[in-house]
Design an enzyme around this catalytic site. Structure first.
Site, short mmCIF file in Angstrom:
data_model
loop_
_atom_site.label_atom_id
_atom_site.label_comp_id
_atom_site.label_asym_id
_atom_site.label_seq_id
_atom_site.Cartn_x
_atom_site.Cartn_y
_atom_site.Cartn_z
N ASP A 113 40.15 46.97 58.54
CA ASP A 113 39.17 47.41 59.52
C ASP A 113 39.69 47.03 60.91
OD1 ASP A 113 36.96 48.55 60.59
OD2 ASP A 113 35.50 47.13 59.77
N ASP B 197 32.87 49.68 50.67
CA ASP B 197 33.29 48.28 50.75
C ASP B 197 32.04 47.48 51.07
OD1 ASP B 197 33.17 49.02 53.76
OD2 ASP B 197 33.42 46.86 53.76
N CYS C 34 27.74 42.18 29.66
CA CYS C 34 28.99 42.12 30.43
C CYS C 34 30.14 41.58 29.58
CB CYS C 34 28.79 41.24 31.67
SG CYS C 34 30.26 41.06 32.68
N CYS D 290 33.04 40.34 30.92
CA CYS D 290 33.96 39.52 31.72
C CYS D 290 34.14 38.15 31.06
CB CYS D 290 33.47 39.41 33.16
SG CYS D 290 32.33 38.06 33.52
N CYS E 69 31.18 35.67 31.18
CA CYS E 69 30.08 35.95 30.26
C CYS E 69 30.47 35.67 28.80
CB CYS E 69 29.60 37.39 30.43
SG CYS E 69 28.78 37.59 32.03
N HIS F 57 32.15 37.32 38.14
CA HIS F 57 31.23 38.15 37.36
C HIS F 57 30.64 39.29 38.20
CE1 HIS F 57 27.82 39.53 35.04
NE2 HIS F 57 27.10 39.34 36.13
ZN ZN Z 1 30.16 38.84 33.39
#
Ligand code: ZN
Length: 364
Positions: free
Chosen positions: A92, A265, A303, A305, A308, A334
């Protein structure tokens, strides 16, 4: 356009799938970029960002020109090598920093006087300077310098901001020398439909590689924000990528995609996470609440990830209570994972003609 192609369109909304070609790879749109103002996305490493399927990030050219400074980044062969990120980088220009009293000292028709947050020194950023900085950093996509007013300002002031943004847009185009970089223009206009239209028409006509809608998601209502997107989109060429700056909550992302936006963004997923706000597929909750003290649940049962898979709400709640930075790291990871997973679902749904279904499910 050579660098952007539309691959599929949704039938019921303005959502679309595109392909943006940059010097560091091709990325499918719509996509979301975590914010890495100072060349770091805060509490998450570049390696972890890759795990979350993040393919593009946005840094801040003006901030990086202050520290570490362009000389050091050039010494390392550019921003990609300096920060060890070989995927896409946007930078930016610094216009957005106008909204911060900490930075803004004043403006003239030639540029913006900024205060450095690191020392008392002031810096005058002209459109030409903003482009020189970004050319030197070597990001794949760079932004024109825009005049960013508070949305609450009166209409005469917003009209002045639009006029200034347009004059600077042409100066940015003239100053842009590194043609490997895609230069995006930015529209302004506050919450005034006529000014938004005027700005979208003007910026679309200038020879930019893409068009960003700026000065939104800064406190105005969501209704106003989408109204401004709606008056702008029909005035932009179909074949130019469209970027809505500053948007990053799950609901806003889905809606903005439906309204025809390709690029996003926001520091929302990480910033809200650092306050203990956990994003999930079914809404948000506050991990700092006492009700999670004994919870053996993961942050989000849906989730995939690593956070998790391996940690409980009770443990992360504890980390927040004792202010351990590890808690901030786990939640930042996460939340970004969840947003990138949502973007993948959005793209898949558009391709399979199921976007409207996803949108409805989500609004429930
Ligand atoms: Zn997660």
């Amino acid at each position: 356009m050579e660098h952007f192609q539309i691959l599929a369109k949704d039938k019921k909304s303005k959502a679309r799938i595109g392909k943006l070609k940059t010097a560091h790879g091709t990325i499918e749109t719509p996509f979301f970029m975590p914010v890495a103002t100072n060349a770091a996305a805060r509490y998450i490493t570049q390696e972890q960002l890759q795990e979350t399927k993040t393919e593009a990030i946005i840094c801040n050219g003006f901030m990086l020109s202050l520290k570490p400074g362009l000389e050091i980044i050039k010494e390392f062969g550019g921003i990609h090598k300096f920060m060890n990120w070989d995927k896409i980088i946007f930078t930016d220009s610094g216009g957005f920093q106008m909204l911060s009293e900490r930075f803004l000292k004043g403006t003239t028709e030639h540029g913006i006087h900024f205060r450095s947050p690191f020392d008392a020194r002031t810096h005058f950023v002209t459109p030409e300077k903003a482009i020189q900085i970004q050319n030197a950093l070597g990001a794949d996509c760079i932004m024109a310098l825009d005049f960013v007013p508070e949305y609450r300002e009166d209409k005469a002031y917003i009209a002045k901001a639009v006029k200034q943004t347009h004059a600077w847009a042409e100066k940015c185009i003239a100053a842009h020398t590194n043609k490997k970089q895609l230069l995006f223009g930015i529209t302004q206009g506050g919450i005034y439909p006529d000014l938004r239209k005027q700005s979208a028409k003007f910026i679309n006509k200038v020879d930019f590689a893409g068009v960003a809608i700026g000065g939104l998601c800064i406190g105005e209502s969501k209704e106003k924000m989408f109204q401004m997107v709606d008056v702008s989109i029909p005035l932009l060429d179909e074949e130019k990528p469209r970027y809505l700056m500053g948007v990053g909550s799950p609901r806003d992302l889905i809606e903005a995609v439906a309204h025809g936006i390709d690029i996003f963004d926001s520091c929302f997923p990480t910033r809200t996470g650092r306050h203990g706000n956990i994003l999930t597929t079914r809404g948000n909750y506050d991990i700092t609440k006492a009700k999670w003290q004994y919870s053996k649940l993961p942050l989000d049962e849906q989730c995939a990830c690593f956070v998790c898979k391996k940690y409980t709400r009770a443990y992360i709640h504890h980390l927040f209570k004792v202010e351990e930075a590890t808690g901030l790291m786990l939640v930042s990871y996460h939340n970004i994972w969840l947003i990138q997973d949502l973007m993948q679902k959005i793209r898949k749904a558009i391709k399979e003609g199921k976007f409207e279904k996803l949108r409805k499910e989500f609004s429930r």
